[in-house]
Scaffold this motif. Structure first.
Motif, PDB file in Angstrom:
ATOM      1  N   ARG B 140      -4.759   3.008   6.973  1.00 38.69           N
ATOM      2  CA  ARG B 140      -3.639   2.381   7.499  1.00 38.69           C
ATOM      3  C   ARG B 140      -3.848   0.816   8.021  1.00 38.69           C
ATOM      4  N   LEU B 141      -4.998   1.065   8.893  1.00 39.21           N
ATOM      5  CA  LEU B 141      -5.167  -0.224   9.321  1.00 39.21           C
ATOM      6  C   LEU B 141      -5.609  -1.304   8.444  1.00 39.21           C
ATOM      7  N   ARG B 142      -6.306  -0.839   7.210  1.00 33.95           N
ATOM      8  CA  ARG B 142      -6.235  -1.937   6.212  1.00 33.95           C
ATOM      9  C   ARG B 142      -5.156  -2.262   5.463  1.00 33.95           C
ATOM     10  N   GLY B 143      -3.996  -1.315   5.448  1.00 34.30           N
ATOM     11  CA  GLY B 143      -2.617  -1.616   4.986  1.00 34.30           C
ATOM     12  C   GLY B 143      -2.058  -2.687   5.808  1.00 34.30           C
ATOM     13  N   ILE B 144      -2.017  -2.439   7.264  1.00 33.52           N
ATOM     14  CA  ILE B 144      -1.589  -3.417   8.306  1.00 33.52           C
ATOM     15  C   ILE B 144      -2.169  -4.796   7.939  1.00 33.52           C
ATOM     16  N   GLU B 145      -3.433  -4.898   7.858  1.00 37.46           N
ATOM     17  CA  GLU B 145      -4.305  -5.956   7.509  1.00 37.46           C
ATOM     18  C   GLU B 145      -3.774  -6.744   6.214  1.00 37.46           C
TER      19      GLU B 145
END
Lengths: 346, 333
Positions: B140-145
């Motif tokens: 999810r963090l990568r997605g936001i990034e």
């Protein structure tokens, strides 16, 4: 502001004043109106006999709604659409329905998508002859003769008139659409994105045909398009729209060489030029086109404008004639020096 | 300098046909070209020229009744090994690691290429989870990034929205974010800006260029818009009816086109810096239906320089016509 009789010496065929079209937004069980989409918000322009004016802008700017109001395909909320009809000036926006049919002989439309705008169950003869039938022109034989004449005019072989649209390519179908629009000898032809659905190699054929027909028949075009290269090619004057308003109107060459509205400048710089040596510094606009249901205060363009000042947020600029026949709505039009499109080879 | 770089993707003699009841359509009929690392290859052509089917063939997502009949598509993987994508099964583990992993894809229609019943985030996270060994939180963090890197404002909030809640420009950015979420080395962009307005198009083209500079990624840009190609591409492939008719460096193609089709195409487009209301030179006729493909050179019925008895009989091969460029035309021996 009245610019209908602006000193060009030519006679005005169409004079649009203060045109507005608001669509209500309804919510809830009672369908209460909670706001309006201001699709067209105080649009004023004129069109001389025999000339081509392009309305250009991005999707949602109200260019199609404007053209539909002019044809009274939809009834405008406010404003006048004055069409001169044999010396008499008629307001298309308010004319009683029973007079509309005769007025519509004067104004016809060419549509964008030649695939969905032709009835697949009708032959060419029926499609092109239908306007004649609706308006009670001639008998069967005369109508067929007229269809033959029209097909020749747009460069289609009359032998094909018993065929159905599916047998034709995109460019040929657009020719059919043009023949149909010309059946009643209209004076004003509204062309809404007539080449944007076509392949590039076919676009040129249709643009040439439109120019040729204008010369031969003395047509007046209102050309609605988003492609600035096409607009530059076909029109004598251009009106640039942004979120329901016309921001700038000028003769074509002048508009492209020296735009006076920051939106026009940005729009022109955004068009990719078909020449790798002209990879220019583009003006990339921040953010998105404003929502016509929730328009910004003051000048609609101010949130994205790099020249915006306090006054732009507060008051909407009035349309001014900054040079002969060059109208612009910008508080800073007089002081800014904006970048146009360089001539190739210059 | 480019000659000693190995191509990232090398397409050789690709043939993809559609077998229908009415007959066989040769959508791609012997296309060959290379994509080099960090460079942009523009594939230009009008409808029916086979540019999109070429992209689908590379990813092995050609819909039935179409299939690759012949040719090689050699991809150099990150570890230097070579893999022929044509030899892989269309649902094999290897091709699935290539799709989205080595090669990212952006489609023309950002509206229809997202699932309307999943949030944008779910669709990015799915791609990350498929291709990397990370947990859901990290994904999810990568997605936001990824959303942030393509310039979507407030990505922490946007990630939980559905595609229909985004505007056209933002949706195309989100599409790019999905394609980039696994750091592909090649991005195939099939008409990435055709459905967008010019000012939004300028934003997306800028974004693609910025990302390419940051990541050294190769881009295969498929478009019918010659302006977009002129702005973006290093090398250009011009296709007509399933064939490569000309290829070369962008400057050569635009300033010294060899093939009559390229010449005619360039002359027939109205340009923003041309003189208004002049008659445009046109290409006569229209693109033939793929079933009624002309014999010989596919362009000969519309070609002003067609040689009777030759162009309508034999097919010209694609051959060198100068340094680093090729054309398939009998005018160039």
């Amino acid at each position: 502001m009245t610019n209908g009789d602006a000193g060009t010496g030519k006679s005005v065929l169409l004079d649009v004043r203060g045109l507005k079209k608001y669509f209500p937004i309804r919510r809830g069980i009672l369908q209460k109106t909670i706001g309006h989409v201001k699709a067209v918000d105080d649009v004023t322009f004129f069109l001389n006999r025999g000339e081509t004016l392009s309305l250009v802008g991005e999707s949602g700017c109200g260019k199609t709604t404007t053209s539909r109001c002019i044809l009274r395909a939809i009834t405008p909320t406010a404003g006048q659409v004055l069409l001169s009809d044999n010396g008499e000036v008629v307001d298309v926006a308010t004319v009683p329905k029973n007079r509309l049919r005769s007025l519509r002989r004067q104004m016809q439309m060419i549509f964008q998508d030649p695939f969905s705008s032709l009835n697949p169950r009708m032959t060419l003869l029926d499609i092109v002859g239908e306007p004649l039938l609706v308006h009670g022109v001639g008998n069967d034989q005369e109508r067929t003769d007229r269809v033959v004449e029209l097909l020749n005019l747009v460069g289609l072989r009359p032998e094909y008139m018993r065929r159905y649209p599916h047998a034709f390519s995109g460019g040929q179908r657009q020719r059919i659409g043009i023949a149909r629009a010309l059946a009643l000898n209209p004076r004003l032809v509204v062309a809404d994105e007539p080449v944007s659905a076509l392949d590039v190699s076919v676009q040129a054929q249709i643009l040439n045909l439109l120019l040729e027909l204008q010369e031969r028949l003395g047509l007046t075009y209102l050309f609605v398009a988003h492609d600035l290269s096409v607009v530059k090619h076909i029109s004598e004057r251009v009106a640039v729209m942004y979120v329901g308003r016309i921001v700038e109107t000028a003769p074509t060459e002048e508009l492209f060489a020296s735009p006076r509205h920051p939106y026009t400048e940005a729009l022109m710089s955004a068009v990719p030029k078909p020449d790798p040596r002209l990879r220019s510094e583009r003006i990339v606009l921040e953010g998105e086109v404003a929502d016509p249901a929730n328009t910004p205060s003051g000048c609609h363009f101010h949130p994205r404008c790099r020249y915006a000042q306090a006054v732009c947020r507060e008051t909407a600029p009035a349309q001014e004639e900054i040079a002969p026949n060059h109208f612009v709505s910008c508080h800073r039009a007089a002081e800014l020096s904006l970048r146009g499109v360089a001539r190739s080879g210059a | 300098m480019r000659n000693d770089t190995r191509p990232l993707l090398s397409v050789r003699n690709l043939r993809t046909s559609f077998f229908q009841d009415e007959g066989t359509t040769k959508a791609v009929d012997g296309a060959s070209f290379d994509v080099f690392p960090g460079k942009t290859l523009g594939i230009v052509g009008e409808s029916g020229c086979g540019k999109s089917v070429t992209a689908q063939s590379i990813l092995r997502i050609v819909d039935r009744p179409g299939r690759i009949v012949d040719g090689e598509i050699v991809l150099t993987r990150a570890d230097g090994s070579e893999i022929d994508l044509v030899k892989l099964k269309a649902n094999s583990r290897e091709i699935r690691s290539v799709r989205g992993g080595d090669i990212g894809l952006i489609f023309q229609e950002p509206m229809t290429s997202f699932s309307p019943v999943h949030t944008v985030g779910e669709q990015i996270i799915e791609a990350v989870l498929l291709h990397s060994e990370v947990g859901k939180k990290e994904a999810r963090l990568r997605g936001i990034e990824a959303l942030r890197s393509v310039g979507i404002p407030k990505p922490e909030r946007r990630i939980d929205e559905y595609s229909f809640e985004l505007s056209g420009g933002l949706r195309q950015r989100a599409m790019i974010a999905v394609a980039l979420s696994c750091n592909p080395r090649l991005l195939i962009a099939d008409e990435p800006t055709t459905a967008l307005d010019v000012t939004t198009q300028a934003q997306i083209l800028d974004l693609l260029r910025k990302i390419q500079q940051e990541r050294g990624m190769a881009i295969m840009l498929i478009t019918h818009n010659l302006g977009v190609v002129a702005e973006m591409a290093d090398d250009v492939v011009v296709m007509y009816l399933g064939k490569v008719v000309e290829q070369g460096k962008v400057d050569d193609i635009f300033h010294d086109p060899k093939h009559p089709y390229t010449k005619a195409l360039l002359q027939s487009i109205p340009s923003i810096d041309s003189t208004p209301r002049l008659k445009l030179p046109t290409i006569s006729g229209s693109i033939p239906h793929p079933f009624n493909r002309p014999k010989g050179c596919p362009f000969h019925p519309r070609c002003v320089s067609a040689i009777a008895g030759r162009c309508d009989v034999e097919e010209p091969p694609l051959q060198a016509v100068g340094e680093g460029r090729k054309a398939s035309c009998f005018l160039y021996p």
